[in-house]
Scaffold this motif. Sequence first.
Motif, mmCIF file in Angstrom:
data_model
loop_
_atom_site.group_PDB
_atom_site.id
_atom_site.type_symbol
_atom_site.label_atom_id
_atom_site.label_comp_id
_atom_site.label_asym_id
_atom_site.label_seq_id
_atom_site.Cartn_x
_atom_site.Cartn_y
_atom_site.Cartn_z
ATOM 1 N N TYR A 93 -3.175 -19.843 40.688
ATOM 2 C CA TYR A 93 -2.095 -19.717 41.007
ATOM 3 C C TYR A 93 -2.258 -18.676 41.666
ATOM 4 O O TYR A 93 -0.240 -18.208 41.719
ATOM 5 N N GLN A 107 8.160 -13.075 35.385
ATOM 6 C CA GLN A 107 6.362 -14.141 35.245
ATOM 7 C C GLN A 107 7.079 -15.116 34.580
ATOM 8 O O GLN A 107 6.696 -15.837 34.745
ATOM 9 N N ASP A 108 8.100 -15.386 33.562
ATOM 10 C CA ASP A 108 8.885 -16.955 33.444
ATOM 11 C C ASP A 108 8.866 -17.094 34.804
ATOM 12 O O ASP A 108 8.468 -19.149 34.674
ATOM 13 N N GLU A 109 10.197 -17.093 35.220
ATOM 14 C CA GLU A 109 10.229 -17.956 36.356
ATOM 15 C C GLU A 109 9.305 -18.341 37.507
ATOM 16 O O GLU A 109 9.147 -19.116 38.206
ATOM 17 N N ASP A 111 5.674 -18.368 37.000
ATOM 18 C CA ASP A 111 5.417 -19.362 36.069
ATOM 19 C C ASP A 111 6.098 -20.535 36.168
ATOM 20 O O ASP A 111 5.712 -21.817 37.299
ATOM 21 N N SER A 112 7.220 -21.023 36.406
ATOM 22 C CA SER A 112 7.801 -21.964 36.330
ATOM 23 C C SER A 112 7.983 -22.307 37.137
ATOM 24 O O SER A 112 7.916 -23.565 38.111
ATOM 25 N N LYS A 113 8.168 -22.162 38.251
ATOM 26 C CA LYS A 113 8.264 -22.545 40.002
ATOM 27 C C LYS A 113 6.499 -22.597 40.240
ATOM 28 O O LYS A 113 6.998 -23.711 41.558
ATOM 29 N N LYS A 115 4.370 -24.011 38.742
ATOM 30 C CA LYS A 115 4.342 -24.946 38.027
ATOM 31 C C LYS A 115 4.465 -25.905 38.466
ATOM 32 O O LYS A 115 4.136 -27.331 38.809
ATOM 33 N N GLU A 116 6.107 -25.955 38.916
ATOM 34 C CA GLU A 116 6.447 -27.136 39.830
ATOM 35 C C GLU A 116 6.168 -27.283 40.741
ATOM 36 O O GLU A 116 5.832 -28.614 41.065
ATOM 37 N N ASN A 119 2.974 -29.023 40.453
ATOM 38 C CA ASN A 119 2.648 -30.264 39.936
ATOM 39 C C ASN A 119 3.144 -31.624 42.072
ATOM 40 O O ASN A 119 2.753 -32.570 41.258
ATOM 41 N N ASP A 124 -2.025 -29.147 40.204
ATOM 42 C CA ASP A 124 -1.124 -28.434 38.734
ATOM 43 C C ASP A 124 -3.035 -28.205 37.663
ATOM 44 O O ASP A 124 -3.353 -27.282 37.281
#
Length: 360
Positions: A93, A107-109, A111-113, A115-116, A119, A124
């Motif tokens: 990660y 951090q939210d962005e 985390d989103s990128k 995981k995208e 996947n 993942d």
Amino acid sequence: MSYIKLESISKSFKDDKVIQGLNAEINKGEFFVIFGPSGSGKTVLLRLLSGILLPDSGEIKMENAVINDLHPEERDVSMAFQNFALYPHMKAYENIASPLKANNISQDEIDSKVKEIANLLKIDHVLNQYPKELSNGQKQRTSLARSLVNRPSVVLLDDPLRNVDAKIRFEMRLELPKVLKEFNTTVIYISQDYREAMALADRIAVLYDGKFNDIDLPKNIYEKPSSLTTAKLFGDPTINNFNAVISKNENRVIAECNGEKIILQRKTSIENGECIVGIRPEDINLSNQQTEESLKVEFRTKTPLNLRIVFLVKLSNGLELLCSMSEEEAKNIKEKEQLYVSFKEDKCLFFDAITKRNLE
């Protein structure tokens, strides 16, 4: 319109002229494979594109802007290495997220990128593992995810499948183009495996002697190489080639080689005279049945190669030829009986006897 232009690029290391006056135009969103033998300068060229190295002369342009003086981080170019180059003290990660953290993204962005892309590349489930806990295939996908997570305009991939096993390599050859097209990224991919180059590329650039000698569709490079050198780089077993004096007779070419007259069903515009004839092993018919244009040959040996069988046969003048066919076709060949060869229509190539350039 071309997205990347390489204009008269040269790079030397002391007396070693690695790149010499190299030119190319690469389109937006193209999967552009640079193929060449070991030591031909492929990785050096990638480092010039990334900004790790600077050219001695020439210009590198992106969208018509010269980027020679831009530092690597200013080029909107990302790179994945052959040896993975993952940070050993970081989990998967954190490795993938490292380019995003360098750009002060929330951090939210992040985390989103992460995981995208994880996947998309099917990793993942290993995001909380360290590199030492990953298989080579997972390491390569993690390295690729790190290079793509920022959605760069250009991704440079330095022979990324070389250190993974055959199964993973096959899977990635199928998956990689799909993944990269979703990002609408321009891909410049290094390979010294001609099969990989042909499977992945929109176009292939063949690098040797310091420059691109061919830039074309994979099919065209295989069927119409610019030179005998390029022809030999594509195909396994390699192309048969021999010196001959050719003379045209309507829709046929007669190639005389050491007293043997080889009849080729071929239209050509080249002049009569001495040249090198090239014939790929799969374009030779081997049979126990004689025809008007076939030649007697002596069986030497045979060997399996992938799902094909390769026969080595010898003409009466001593010239040896490789013939390739499917396993089913090979079952019909009786090696202890007389064998004959003939040549498929319009399949041979003619090269200059001195320069080795394609004459057509």
